[in-house]
Design an enzyme around this catalytic site. Sequence first.
Site, PDB file in Angstrom:
ATOM      1  N   ASP A 121      37.729  44.110  30.867  1.00  0.00           N
ATOM      2  CA  ASP A 121      38.404  43.736  32.108  1.00  0.00           C
ATOM      3  C   ASP A 121      39.579  44.666  32.431  1.00  0.00           C
ATOM      4  OD1 ASP A 121      40.194  43.039  30.154  1.00  0.00           O
ATOM      5  OD2 ASP A 121      40.265  40.904  30.641  1.00  0.00           O
ATOM      6  N   ASP A 244      38.680  58.446  18.280  1.00  0.00           N
ATOM      7  CA  ASP A 244      39.356  58.329  19.580  1.00  0.00           C
ATOM      8  C   ASP A 244      40.777  57.795  19.417  1.00  0.00           C
ATOM      9  OD1 ASP A 244      37.659  55.990  18.883  1.00  0.00           O
ATOM     10  OD2 ASP A 244      38.701  55.040  20.550  1.00  0.00           O
TER      11      ASP A 244
HETATM   12  P1  AMP Z   1      40.538  50.891  21.123  1.00  0.00           P
HETATM   13  O1  AMP Z   1      39.825  51.306  19.865  1.00  0.00           O
HETATM   14  O2  AMP Z   1      41.144  49.530  21.059  1.00  0.00           O
HETATM   15  O3  AMP Z   1      41.539  51.918  21.519  1.00  0.00           O
HETATM   16  O4  AMP Z   1      39.491  50.822  22.312  1.00  0.00           O
HETATM   17  C1  AMP Z   1      38.296  51.541  22.334  1.00  0.00           C
HETATM   18  C2  AMP Z   1      37.777  51.711  23.735  1.00  0.00           C
HETATM   19  O5  AMP Z   1      37.594  50.441  24.384  1.00  0.00           O
HETATM   20  C3  AMP Z   1      38.673  52.509  24.655  1.00  0.00           C
HETATM   21  O6  AMP Z   1      37.845  53.279  25.476  1.00  0.00           O
HETATM   22  C4  AMP Z   1      39.381  51.451  25.461  1.00  0.00           C
HETATM   23  O7  AMP Z   1      39.820  51.932  26.706  1.00  0.00           O
HETATM   24  C5  AMP Z   1      38.285  50.414  25.627  1.00  0.00           C
HETATM   25  N1  AMP Z   1      38.854  49.078  25.863  1.00  0.00           N
HETATM   26  C6  AMP Z   1      39.514  48.313  24.986  1.00  0.00           C
HETATM   27  N2  AMP Z   1      39.894  47.149  25.546  1.00  0.00           N
HETATM   28  C7  AMP Z   1      39.462  47.160  26.824  1.00  0.00           C
HETATM   29  C8  AMP Z   1      39.538  46.238  27.919  1.00  0.00           C
HETATM   30  N3  AMP Z   1      40.150  45.069  27.812  1.00  0.00           N
HETATM   31  N4  AMP Z   1      38.969  46.620  29.071  1.00  0.00           N
HETATM   32  C9  AMP Z   1      38.355  47.808  29.200  1.00  0.00           C
HETATM   33  N5  AMP Z   1      38.232  48.700  28.213  1.00  0.00           N
HETATM   34  C10 AMP Z   1      38.787  48.395  27.025  1.00  0.00           C
HETATM   35 MG    MG Z   2      41.981  53.662  21.481  1.00  0.00          MG
END
Ligand code: AMP
Ligand code: MG
Length: 472
Positions: A121, A244
């Site tokens: 979201d 990432d």
């Molecule tokens: P993270 O490992 O938490 O940094 O997230 C991994 C991927 O998921 C990244 O591309 C974030 O932008 C995406 N992401 C995490 N939470 C959300 C969210 N609530 N809505 C959209 N994309 C998300």
């Molecule tokens: Mg991340």
Amino acid sequence: MSLHIPFDNSYARLPEGFYTKLAAAPVREPRLIAFNQPLAELMGITGADEESLTQLFSGNQTLEGSEPLAQLYAGHQFGHYNPQLGDGRALLLGETVGQDGQRRDIQLKGSGPTPYSRNGDGRSWLGPVLREYIVSEAMHALGIPTTRALAAVTTGEPVLREQLYPGGILTRVAKSHIRVGSFQVFSARRDETALKTLLEYTISRHYPEADGPLGLLKAVIEAQSRLIPQWMGVGFIHGVMNTDNCQIAGETIDYGPCAFMDSYHPQKVFSSIDQFGRYAYGNQPDIIVWNMAQLATALVPLMPDQDEAIDLFTQAVHAMPTLLQANWLKVFAAKIGISDPEPDDEALIKDLLSRMEEGQADFTNTFAALGSPSARDQFLNPERFDEWHQDWAQRIKGLPDVEATLHSANPLLIPRNHRIEEMIQAAVGGDYAPFHRLLEAYKSPFSTMPQNEDLRRPPSEQEMVKATFCGT
Ligand code: AMP
Ligand code: MG
């Protein structure tokens, strides 16, 4: 005087395929929770009044000079390659060059959906926002390279996770948001033009002395070889060391399910999604080598001779464990009062750690108490510590500055999980006093005020946090 940010954007000048330009989705009723005035001043931000800060950091208003964009990247998540991630809930507002000459990104996190949101979201609830604010600022005060927190707001809108929670947006500041995954995305697509552009941009922004792909790889390996031992030295577990979430400039980034250990155990894991302990405390040095191997792989196409590149890159990655080990020794030797370690000190340190594991000793409090008779009280079986203490006393006899070294290497305060959870609970109920209290206390982790003594206490059985969750 009205709010002014001297934007000087460079990422927005890169080719279009690097990002998607879009504005933040407005929120209903934003309110400012925190604003980091000293950091703002360093970045050249002036004329900050509450109303304009609230509008800016909620994404409701775009300031002049800001060019909001969501960055594209890919990454290995728990070892599996995901060809397209990108900022799914974040927006880069732009960059400033601060009074210290440092270029920094200003990024909203939780600012609404982007083309990279997949099923998400694009939002964040208050918990992860406050958690990242406190923990990243605490890391900074501990002297560990990290992204910073510039502001936090509530949105006045609910966010649905396991239940409805108040929504929030964090404003994060970083040397840049270029990740290992930023290179991987172009390399996997065989877009050598984009890869080369990113290489040149990254070198000039972060490592101007680096010579080509190999020079960049070596510089990142060095930066990460300094960073991870620093995490280890404060008992920090990142929790999601996906490529990432591995930043090229060498700052700690992405405070999701991260946690500080209370009692020492090398295989400690908190993250609820880390089922197999891939990112356990003691695995972090191995994982960072794995991540650097992914960076190396991504850079290979930029080398004129692929076979030679593979040889050179393999050597650089294989040299990393030695670098990590040397930095680890430096960090942990200082924690036992030795500023100029010898190879044998490794055995002495590992002996202490294994006794700490066996005695379920609190990581932070044991090291903080080393110079005092109370250190043994941290162990279930204090006589096992006494044995070690004899060897240690022999080793440090006559060494200069043992006290000062112990003091500067061993924080008294770390953001303990149960305190963070307690603070989040209070904030969800509308009480921000614990948030402000922790923020203030963790600014001086090496000396505590009498009123902060309780923050040194490990959790009771009931307070113990068993699992942490991603912000998503
Ligand atoms: P993270 O490992 O938490 O940094 O997230 C991994 C991927 O998921 C990244 O591309 C974030 O932008 C995406 N992401 C995490 N939470 C959300 C969210 N609530 N809505 C959209 N994309 C998300
Ligand atoms: Mg991340």
